[in-house]
Design a protein around this motif. Structure first.
Motif, PDB file in Angstrom:
ATOM      1  N   ALA A 115      39.969 -33.203  -4.430  1.00  0.00           N
ATOM      2  CA  ALA A 115      38.536 -33.245  -4.113  1.00  0.00           C
ATOM      3  C   ALA A 115      37.987 -34.654  -4.258  1.00  0.00           C
ATOM      4  CB  ALA A 115      37.765 -32.281  -5.012  1.00  0.00           C
ATOM      5  N   LEU A 116      38.414 -35.359  -5.273  1.00  0.00           N
ATOM      6  CA  LEU A 116      37.916 -36.716  -5.492  1.00  0.00           C
ATOM      7  C   LEU A 116      38.490 -37.697  -4.484  1.00  0.00           C
ATOM      8  CD1 LEU A 116      37.884 -36.652  -9.359  1.00  0.00           C
ATOM      9  CD2 LEU A 116      35.911 -37.062  -7.900  1.00  0.00           C
ATOM     10  N   ARG A 117      39.738 -37.474  -4.080  1.00  0.00           N
ATOM     11  CA  ARG A 117      40.299 -38.343  -3.039  1.00  0.00           C
ATOM     12  C   ARG A 117      39.523 -38.180  -1.732  1.00  0.00           C
ATOM     13  NH1 ARG A 117      45.434 -37.084  -5.309  1.00  0.00           N
ATOM     14  NH2 ARG A 117      45.675 -35.338  -3.861  1.00  0.00           N
ATOM     15  N   ARG A 118      39.132 -36.955  -1.424  1.00  0.00           N
ATOM     16  CA  ARG A 118      38.373 -36.725  -0.196  1.00  0.00           C
ATOM     17  C   ARG A 118      37.025 -37.424  -0.226  1.00  0.00           C
ATOM     18  NH1 ARG A 118      40.645 -31.474  -0.720  1.00  0.00           N
ATOM     19  NH2 ARG A 118      38.756 -30.643  -1.672  1.00  0.00           N
ATOM     20  N   LYS A 119      36.497 -37.630  -1.426  1.00  0.00           N
ATOM     21  CA  LYS A 119      35.209 -38.315  -1.570  1.00  0.00           C
ATOM     22  C   LYS A 119      35.380 -39.809  -1.781  1.00  0.00           C
ATOM     23  CE  LYS A 119      32.550 -34.768  -1.113  1.00  0.00           C
ATOM     24  NZ  LYS A 119      31.628 -34.646   0.031  1.00  0.00           N
ATOM     25  N   GLY A 120      36.616 -40.287  -1.710  1.00  0.00           N
ATOM     26  CA  GLY A 120      36.851 -41.725  -1.813  1.00  0.00           C
ATOM     27  C   GLY A 120      36.875 -42.236  -3.227  1.00  0.00           C
ATOM     28  N   GLU A 121      36.951 -41.328  -4.216  1.00  0.00           N
ATOM     29  CA  GLU A 121      37.033 -41.774  -5.601  1.00  0.00           C
ATOM     30  C   GLU A 121      38.473 -42.116  -5.940  1.00  0.00           C
ATOM     31  OE1 GLU A 121      34.491 -42.207  -7.468  1.00  0.00           O
ATOM     32  OE2 GLU A 121      32.924 -41.153  -6.403  1.00  0.00           O
ATOM     33  N   VAL A 122      38.652 -42.867  -7.036  1.00  0.00           N
ATOM     34  CA  VAL A 122      39.990 -43.210  -7.512  1.00  0.00           C
ATOM     35  C   VAL A 122      40.262 -42.385  -8.753  1.00  0.00           C
ATOM     36  CG1 VAL A 122      41.502 -45.033  -8.352  1.00  0.00           C
ATOM     37  CG2 VAL A 122      39.764 -45.551  -6.627  1.00  0.00           C
ATOM     38  N   MET A 123      41.370 -41.671  -8.761  1.00  0.00           N
ATOM     39  CA  MET A 123      41.671 -40.801  -9.876  1.00  0.00           C
ATOM     40  C   MET A 123      42.226 -41.579 -11.056  1.00  0.00           C
ATOM     41  SD  MET A 123      40.598 -37.978  -9.026  1.00  0.00           S
ATOM     42  CE  MET A 123      41.239 -37.116 -10.452  1.00  0.00           C
ATOM     43  N   PRO A 124      42.084 -41.022 -12.282  1.00  0.00           N
ATOM     44  CA  PRO A 124      42.554 -41.726 -13.463  1.00  0.00           C
ATOM     45  C   PRO A 124      44.024 -42.079 -13.450  1.00  0.00           C
ATOM     46  CG  PRO A 124      41.108 -39.923 -14.092  1.00  0.00           C
ATOM     47  CD  PRO A 124      41.320 -39.824 -12.616  1.00  0.00           C
ATOM     48  N   GLU A 125      44.854 -41.329 -12.698  1.00  0.00           N
ATOM     49  CA  GLU A 125      46.277 -41.651 -12.693  1.00  0.00           C
ATOM     50  C   GLU A 125      46.556 -42.894 -11.844  1.00  0.00           C
ATOM     51  OE1 GLU A 125      48.184 -38.250 -11.084  1.00  0.00           O
ATOM     52  OE2 GLU A 125      47.663 -38.732  -9.016  1.00  0.00           O
ATOM     53  N   ASP A 126      45.609 -43.346 -11.072  1.00  0.00           N
ATOM     54  CA  ASP A 126      45.795 -44.497 -10.207  1.00  0.00           C
ATOM     55  C   ASP A 126      45.339 -45.767 -10.915  1.00  0.00           C
ATOM     56  OD1 ASP A 126      44.667 -42.556  -7.403  1.00  0.00           O
ATOM     57  OD2 ASP A 126      46.690 -42.838  -8.177  1.00  0.00           O
ATOM     58  N   ALA A 127      45.893 -46.895 -10.489  1.00  0.00           N
ATOM     59  CA  ALA A 127      45.492 -48.179 -11.042  1.00  0.00           C
ATOM     60  C   ALA A 127      44.331 -48.740 -10.244  1.00  0.00           C
ATOM     61  CB  ALA A 127      46.668 -49.149 -11.015  1.00  0.00           C
ATOM     62  N   LEU A 128      43.341 -49.251 -10.955  1.00  0.00           N
ATOM     63  CA  LEU A 128      42.223 -49.941 -10.328  1.00  0.00           C
ATOM     64  C   LEU A 128      42.486 -51.437 -10.420  1.00  0.00           C
ATOM     65  CD1 LEU A 128      39.251 -47.958 -11.901  1.00  0.00           C
ATOM     66  CD2 LEU A 128      40.002 -47.839  -9.547  1.00  0.00           C
TER      67      LEU A 128
END
Length: 225
Positions: A115-128
């Motif tokens: 759901a968050l990927r569809r909204k363009g958010e970055v999930m905690p498991e990903d590196a910013l």
């Protein structure tokens, strides 16, 4: 990231809270639809887990009100009812997904990530990443050119907020709402303390990224040459 749980089953709400906190989410939980609507309308949440059958105001009514007010926060409906009409109603009124109780925590977390990927958010498991900075929000680690340091949860959330807002100035008010919640008693000096902590850690790592204060407005991340 801040998650809102709207669930009247207290044991389930507490279990979900603990599961999400272990994933380094910030979590607020309320137990009726009216309170859920008030919290959700604050606009500080990245995702809402919303039960359908609740006292005072049911989940579908909460969802309809949110969407009618232009609130586009991702919503995953939670319900013990598995009938198709309930699923269709939630999706028709703007839910992003639907999961029937009982469910496995791994499935819920996967649906949240989707759901968050569809909204363009970055999930905690990903590196910013920004400049030479890399933030791992699941491990609470800040890295610069192979050198890393551990952050506490509030430091990680603050840096995540600043990175995801890119060149936008982030006010102290927004930081307080996102990190402590819209009804918290946190004050500007709480923000200043964590900004100071982050500045020291960025400096320690020799990063070219700086937290710049925009007087009377807020903070912005800048990459220096």
């Amino acid at each position: 990231m801040r998650i809102l749980i709207v669930e009247d089953e207290l044991h389930l709400a507490e279990a979900l809270t603990q599961i999400l906190k272990k994933q380094n989410y910030s979590v607020d939980a309320v137990h009726d639809g009216s309170a859920g609507l008030d919290y959700a309308m604050s606009g500080i949440y990245d995702l809402i887990l919303l039960d359908i059958m609740m006292p005072e105001l049911d989940g579908i009514s909460v969802l309809k009100k949110l969407r009618s007010e232009g609130n586009a926060t991702p919503v995953i409906m939670l319900t013990a009812k598995g009938e198709l009409p309930d699923k269709v109603a939630g999706l028709d009124y703007g839910a992003d997904d639907y999961i029937a109780k009982p469910f496995a925590s791994e499935e819920l977390l996967a649906r949240m990530r989707a759901a968050l990927r569809r909204k363009g958010e970055v999930m905690p498991e990903d590196a910013l990443k920004l400049g030479d900075v890399e933030l791992n929000t699941s491990m609470l680690k800040l890295s610069v050119k192979g050198k890393e340091i551990k952050l506490n949860l509030k430091e990680s959330e603050l840096l995540e907020l600043l990175i995801t807002r890119k060149q936008a100035v982030t006010s102290k008010e927004l930081i307080i709402e996102k990190l402590w919640g819209f009804d918290s008693e946190a004050e500007y000096n709480n923000v200043e303390v964590y900004i100071s902590f982050l500045r020291k850690k960025l400096s320690f790592l020799g990063s070219s990224v700086r937290i710049t204060t925009i007087r009377s407005v807020g903070y912005v991340l800048e990459v220096t040459s």
